[in-house]
Write an enzyme that holds these catalytic residues in place. Structure first.
Site, mmCIF file in Angstrom:
data_model
loop_
_atom_site.group_PDB
_atom_site.id
_atom_site.type_symbol
_atom_site.label_atom_id
_atom_site.label_comp_id
_atom_site.label_asym_id
_atom_site.label_seq_id
_atom_site.Cartn_x
_atom_site.Cartn_y
_atom_site.Cartn_z
ATOM 1 C CE1 TYR A 174 -4.537 -1.980 4.990
ATOM 2 C CE2 TYR A 174 -3.276 0.025 4.593
ATOM 3 C CZ TYR A 174 -4.000 -1.049 4.111
ATOM 4 O OH TYR A 174 -4.182 -1.192 2.751
ATOM 5 C CB SER A 217 -0.852 -0.005 1.274
ATOM 6 O OG SER A 217 -1.493 1.233 1.473
HETATM 7 P P1 NAD Z 1 -11.394 -6.128 -0.138
HETATM 8 O O1 NAD Z 1 -11.965 -5.970 1.253
HETATM 9 O O2 NAD Z 1 -12.317 -6.127 -1.293
HETATM 10 O O3 NAD Z 1 -10.524 -7.436 -0.238
HETATM 11 C C1 NAD Z 1 -9.863 -8.025 0.837
HETATM 12 C C2 NAD Z 1 -9.809 -9.509 0.574
HETATM 13 O O4 NAD Z 1 -9.159 -10.140 1.677
HETATM 14 C C3 NAD Z 1 -11.227 -10.112 0.469
HETATM 15 O O5 NAD Z 1 -11.249 -11.085 -0.552
HETATM 16 C C4 NAD Z 1 -11.410 -10.767 1.827
HETATM 17 O O6 NAD Z 1 -12.293 -11.859 1.786
HETATM 18 C C5 NAD Z 1 -9.983 -11.218 2.104
HETATM 19 N N1 NAD Z 1 -9.740 -11.528 3.504
HETATM 20 C C6 NAD Z 1 -10.011 -10.759 4.598
HETATM 21 N N2 NAD Z 1 -9.696 -11.445 5.712
HETATM 22 C C7 NAD Z 1 -9.206 -12.648 5.306
HETATM 23 C C8 NAD Z 1 -8.733 -13.798 5.986
HETATM 24 N N3 NAD Z 1 -8.704 -13.872 7.324
HETATM 25 N N4 NAD Z 1 -8.335 -14.855 5.250
HETATM 26 C C9 NAD Z 1 -8.384 -14.827 3.900
HETATM 27 N N5 NAD Z 1 -8.832 -13.773 3.205
HETATM 28 C C10 NAD Z 1 -9.235 -12.705 3.897
HETATM 29 O O7 NAD Z 1 -10.309 -4.979 -0.259
HETATM 30 P P2 NAD Z 1 -9.250 -4.634 -1.413
HETATM 31 O O8 NAD Z 1 -9.214 -3.172 -1.526
HETATM 32 O O9 NAD Z 1 -9.493 -5.440 -2.634
HETATM 33 O O10 NAD Z 1 -7.886 -5.058 -0.690
HETATM 34 C C11 NAD Z 1 -6.988 -5.997 -1.241
HETATM 35 C C12 NAD Z 1 -5.586 -5.657 -0.781
HETATM 36 O O11 NAD Z 1 -5.202 -4.403 -1.339
HETATM 37 C C13 NAD Z 1 -5.436 -5.509 0.742
HETATM 38 O O12 NAD Z 1 -4.214 -6.087 1.168
HETATM 39 C C14 NAD Z 1 -5.410 -4.016 0.943
HETATM 40 O O13 NAD Z 1 -4.718 -3.655 2.110
HETATM 41 C C15 NAD Z 1 -4.677 -3.595 -0.320
HETATM 42 N N6 NAD Z 1 -4.860 -2.174 -0.662
HETATM 43 C C16 NAD Z 1 -6.097 -1.693 -0.956
HETATM 44 C C17 NAD Z 1 -6.237 -0.345 -1.258
HETATM 45 C C18 NAD Z 1 -7.572 0.255 -1.601
HETATM 46 O O14 NAD Z 1 -7.640 1.502 -1.676
HETATM 47 N N7 NAD Z 1 -8.610 -0.495 -1.834
HETATM 48 C C19 NAD Z 1 -5.113 0.487 -1.255
HETATM 49 C C20 NAD Z 1 -3.873 -0.049 -0.944
HETATM 50 C C21 NAD Z 1 -3.762 -1.389 -0.662
#
Ligand code: NAD
Length: 257
Positions: free
Chosen positions: A152, A139
């Site tokens: 985080y 991130s």
């Molecule tokens: P999201 O909530 O749609 O996806 C998160 C995923 O992780 C989901 O599929 C969820 O089921 C899974 N998950 C949560 N707890 C879990 C567990 N205990 N075991 C297995 N799977 C689990 O969110 P996203 O935005 O798609 O996030 C995906 C990644 O991208 C994350 O690591 C997040 O930190 C990172 N990220 C997101 C953003 C953003 O702005 N959306 C920015 C930077 C980084």
């Protein structure tokens, strides 16, 4: 069919960025393993849809990424892991002195420790196969801090550190390890924060998006799931062979200053 015959395991891929990455790799011929901690008909149906649409093997394997043994079992059950995308992640927002201990532990376990466990389990398979790609979805918060997101930010900085260490350990092998650092991407993890932000700031949705969330992006625009997925594909392509232990930012200029 850039990735025909390769198997990709994407953690946390039943929604958001992970699902987008899985679909994009499948579109390019990779067999894919989708994952989350749930085990619903929808989880399996989504994997089947991807398999049918792109003519690849596509499976859903339940594994809770907060548990080290389940992380390792995911890779074992996958049977092969040429491309490992450590994507599972959760968020919680609170001042550090009020941060719930269970939330701290869960964020460190899911966002950081899981990448250690899956990497440790996948590396022997990659070495045997003579090729491997590890892509950690970190991130902008792996490079910069914001208040009230201590767990985080600690976890994502940890992922960037893990990425560098693994890249050095594999530097003379055809295995690379890198991290992608998105700024804000409009997925469920962000959607869940919007109602609280609307309440806290007494603003409507559009104002929160523009003046609270996107205030970090000089571009004032979100990064997209397909841009993150495209960056994963680039790192997995032959052009990625000598990209090792680095971070690629997709953050509208956030970390430029
Ligand atoms: P999201 O909530 O749609 O996806 C998160 C995923 O992780 C989901 O599929 C969820 O089921 C899974 N998950 C949560 N707890 C879990 C567990 N205990 N075991 C297995 N799977 C689990 O969110 P996203 O935005 O798609 O996030 C995906 C990644 O991208 C994350 O690591 C997040 O930190 C990172 N990220 C997101 C953003 C953003 O702005 N959306 C920015 C930077 C980084």
């Amino acid at each position: 069919m850039a990735f025909k015959g390769k198997t990709a395991v994407i953690t946390g891929s039943n929604s958001g960025i992970g699902l987008g990455i899985a679909e994009d790799l499948a579109r390019q011929g990779a067999n894919v393993v989708l994952n989350s901690f749930t085990d619903t008909d929808e989880d399996h149906a989504e994997a089947k849809r991807i398999g049918d649409e792109y003519g690849v093997e596509s499976r859903y394997i339940k594994a809770d990424m907060s548990k080290g043994d389940e992380c390792r079992a995911l890779i074992e059950k996958a049977g092969a892991c040429d491309i490992l995308v450590n994507n599972a992640g959760i968020q919680h927002v609170a001042p550090v002195d009020e941060f719930p201990v269970d939330k701290w532990d869960a964020i460190i376990a899911i966002n950081l420790n899981s990448a250690f466990h899956t990497t440790a389990a996948a590396l022997p398979m990659m070495r045997k196969a003579g090729w491997g790609r590890i892509v950690n979805i970190a991130s902008a918060h792996g490079l910069r801090a914001s208040p009230f997101k201590s767990a985080y930010i600690a976890a994502k900085h940890g992922v960037v550190g893990l990425t560098k260490s693994v890249a050095l350990e594999t530097a003379q092998e055809p295995i690379t390890c890198n991290a992608i650092c998105p700024g804000y991407v409009l997925t469920p993890i962000i959607e869940k924060q919007i109602p609280d932000q609307m309440k806290t700031h007494n603003m409507d949705r559009e104002t929160v998006l523009r003046d609270v969330i996107l205030v970090k992006h000089p571009s004032r625009d979100f990064a997209t799931i397909s841009q993150v997925a495209g960056t994963v594909s680039f790192l997995c392509s032959p052009n990625g062979d000598q990209i090792r232990g680095t971070t690629i930012s997709l953050d509208g200029g956030w970390t430029a200053s």
